[in-house]
Scaffold this motif. Sequence first.
Motif, PDB file in Angstrom:
ATOM      1  N   UNK A  27       0.823  -1.193   0.000  1.00 25.87           N
ATOM      2  CA  UNK A  27       0.000   0.000   0.000  1.00 25.87           C
ATOM      3  C   UNK A  27       0.865   1.253   0.000  1.00 25.87           C
ATOM      4  N   UNK A  28       0.504   2.201  -0.877  1.00 27.07           N
ATOM      5  CA  UNK A  28       1.228   3.465  -0.922  1.00 27.07           C
ATOM      6  C   UNK A  28       0.897   4.298   0.314  1.00 27.07           C
ATOM      7  N   UNK A  29       1.871   5.041   0.804  1.00 28.91           N
ATOM      8  CA  UNK A  29       1.637   5.910   1.952  1.00 28.91           C
ATOM      9  C   UNK A  29       0.804   7.108   1.528  1.00 28.91           C
ATOM     10  N   UNK A  30      -0.296   7.381   2.248  1.00 31.84           N
ATOM     11  CA  UNK A  30      -1.075   8.576   1.946  1.00 31.84           C
ATOM     12  C   UNK A  30      -0.460   9.788   2.642  1.00 31.84           C
ATOM     13  N   UNK A  31      -1.025  10.962   2.398  1.00 36.60           N
ATOM     14  CA  UNK A  31      -0.431  12.173   2.948  1.00 36.60           C
ATOM     15  C   UNK A  31      -0.499  12.195   4.477  1.00 36.60           C
ATOM     16  N   UNK A  32      -1.593  11.731   5.040  1.00 33.79           N
ATOM     17  CA  UNK A  32      -1.737  11.713   6.501  1.00 33.79           C
ATOM     18  C   UNK A  32      -0.613  10.891   7.131  1.00 33.79           C
ATOM     19  N   UNK A  33      -0.323   9.717   6.531  1.00 34.29           N
ATOM     20  CA  UNK A  33       0.757   8.872   7.048  1.00 34.29           C
ATOM     21  C   UNK A  33       2.112   9.549   6.881  1.00 34.29           C
ATOM     22  N   UNK A  34       2.327  10.190   5.753  1.00 33.89           N
ATOM     23  CA  UNK A  34       3.605  10.857   5.504  1.00 33.89           C
ATOM     24  C   UNK A  34       3.821  12.007   6.497  1.00 33.89           C
ATOM     25  N   UNK A  35       2.771  12.798   6.736  1.00 35.28           N
ATOM     26  CA  UNK A  35       2.898  13.936   7.646  1.00 35.28           C
ATOM     27  C   UNK A  35       3.193  13.451   9.063  1.00 35.28           C
ATOM     28  N   UNK A  36       2.573  12.320   9.446  1.00 37.47           N
ATOM     29  CA  UNK A  36       2.837  11.763  10.773  1.00 37.47           C
ATOM     30  C   UNK A  36       4.292  11.294  10.886  1.00 37.47           C
ATOM     31  N   UNK A  37       4.806  10.667   9.829  1.00 33.07           N
ATOM     32  CA  UNK A  37       6.200  10.204   9.830  1.00 33.07           C
ATOM     33  C   UNK A  37       7.156  11.389   9.941  1.00 33.07           C
ATOM     34  N   UNK A  38       6.846  12.485   9.236  1.00 30.29           N
ATOM     35  CA  UNK A  38       7.667  13.700   9.325  1.00 30.29           C
ATOM     36  C   UNK A  38       7.736  14.182  10.769  1.00 30.29           C
ATOM     37  N   UNK A  39       6.592  14.222  11.456  1.00 32.90           N
ATOM     38  CA  UNK A  39       6.565  14.653  12.858  1.00 32.90           C
ATOM     39  C   UNK A  39       7.348  13.681  13.746  1.00 32.90           C
ATOM     40  N   UNK A  40       7.245  12.378  13.442  1.00 38.85           N
ATOM     41  CA  UNK A  40       7.997  11.383  14.217  1.00 38.85           C
ATOM     42  C   UNK A  40       9.498  11.651  14.135  1.00 38.85           C
ATOM     43  N   UNK A  41      10.007  11.877  12.931  1.00 43.98           N
ATOM     44  CA  UNK A  41      11.438  12.098  12.750  1.00 43.98           C
ATOM     45  C   UNK A  41      11.863  13.416  13.391  1.00 43.98           C
ATOM     46  N   UNK A  42      11.021  14.445  13.272  1.00 48.95           N
ATOM     47  CA  UNK A  42      11.338  15.729  13.909  1.00 48.95           C
ATOM     48  C   UNK A  42      11.439  15.573  15.420  1.00 48.95           C
TER      49      UNK A  42
END
Length: 666
Positions: A444-459
């Motif tokens: 499954x491709x990552x949707x924007x909601x998942x991508x934004x959450x991952x960005x916050x995780x790394x930050x």
Amino acid sequence: MILEFLVWLLLFGRSVASSEQEDVGFTYNGFRGVNLTMDGLAQITENGLLMLVNTTTQQMGHAFYPHPLHFRNLSTADALSSFSTTFVFAIWKSTRFGGPGMAFVISPSRDFTGALPGNYLGLFNTTNIGNSSNHVIAIELDFLRNLEFKDIDGNHVGIDINDLKSLQSAPASYFISKDAKNRYVNLSLTDGQHLQLWVEYHGKQKQLNVTVAPINIPKPTIPLLSLKIDLSPIIVDPMFVGFSAATYALPVSHYVLGWSFKLNGEARELNLSQLPKPPLQKSHIKRRPRVFIVAFSVIAATFVSISIFFVIQFIVKRKNKFAEVLEDWELDYGPHRFKYKDLYIATKGFKDKELLGTGGFGRVYRGVLPTTKTQVAVKRVSHNSRQGEREFIAEIVSIGKLRHRSIVTLLGYCRRKGELLLVYDFMPNGSLEKFLFDRTTTETMLNWCQRFRIIKNVAAALLYLHEEWEQVVVHRDVKSRNVLLDKELNGRLGDFGLARLYDHGTDPQTTHVVGTLGYLAPELCKTGKTNPSVDVFAFGIFLLEVACGRKPIEPQASEECLVLVDWVISCWSRGTILDTVDPKLGLNYEVEEMELVLKLGLLCSHSIPTERPNMRQVMRYLEGEISLPELTPLGLRTAIDDTSFLPSKGFSDISIWCPLSSAMTQ
């Protein structure tokens, strides 16, 4: 009138020649009675097999279609014609080791006088290998790993141009699509099974495809190798097509059962039922019953003493197998030290089927600890014992104390001979890079909601490393490959192999420049000092990766789009920044969040370090607590001003690093 007639005659002649050229092709379902030009060990057997080499060592053999072929289309002013070929082959070796292999060859000459056998495949020698004047194209089937030519393994297929360092290679395998799951199935080139290989070049698209599969499998829809390349500088007129093979120090046999070739069209399919059969290979071990009886009697008479000897050998060998490097000072690290035997059992002996991937400094394996049944990832890296190793181990243990929900936990380590093994928490979904860039996966491709959450995780992970832990930790290799996803697809920062630690309030020491091209802050190459700002720069590039679905550098892209940061800046300056959004997302994203991420990526990757925010400010921007400052063009440009050194094809991350043995003292 005479002049007009001569022009007409010339055009007619070129048209006839072009028409004849389009018909060039041949199909051999076996080679009985076929006229080929051969030398060396090459011969046609009684039942119609083309045998390139036999079990004679340090020899070579060549077999070529006897007539020269004109690959250039006369009707289109030197344009290169398309061509297609397929052949069925069988290779057999009598021992575990053997080689090297064979190659399908396009060459301006059939004369390979002076070429060497062995690793040189009967094509080149030490003086001409790599010369552009060779004009040789070879598709190699190689089963001897040669580090001199940077072979990937001892069972691979490669595309070679004027050299034996393949432009592209892959382990021998073929693609299947079954039950909605696409995967590659491994092949052995040397177990004697009948395999078929297809080579296709599309002149207009300048695309070279290579496919291999067992003869009982239809031609796979996806080729094993696919390379964008213009062969017109390589191919001169005329050229010859054929095969070359060579032997080394151990016996091996190469057979071609059938061959089909076509210019300006698809090679005709071979009639598999008409192909000759290779001879059954006989064992080279001759039995001598009487000798065995005598030997058995002697062994029986001395059975007791020999048994004791072998028992002692077994104990010593087993002890050496699991021997570790353990010094007194390491005893202080307690639970951070794993037993090598436990890691060996956990990974089933570091079998290839447990391999998760290769990155950083080593290979990573899936494992289950035998005592706790905990799933782990075990990374094997090489190291040399030298001064500063104690400090390196101490640093590993210090990083092992990091505890944050967005950081992959380093559980401990083990040292054995020339190896260092690092044990991490297991991340079932692997690397974020796979989800962003791997076009072969059906996951499954990552949707924007998942991508934004991952960005916050790394930050959040970087904020913890920079400000919230007892020491300052600079990761130095922030990128999508080092962001791993847990079972809920949360992002967790991993791979601390390049990390540097220093106390809060102190000045970081100058160190070697390490990291990955495209993520390196411009000031790092000048000062050599690692501080949190270099992580912020890499985080900015990471933001653009996630939003745009592109790597930092794309050599195959247009000049404007070559460097990701430059492209986003260009679109931003024109007021079309959303044109850079990953096309896979379509319009399924929050515009305000997307603009925030793109502009924050530019701000974090600012060429002036003091203009970059710290990670606490980054978190506040992402949470909407404060607004981004207005961006200005000054300083918003990539750190890579000269891209002439970048690879023109097949770019992947280029890591700049010193050997791990040196990294231990950084």
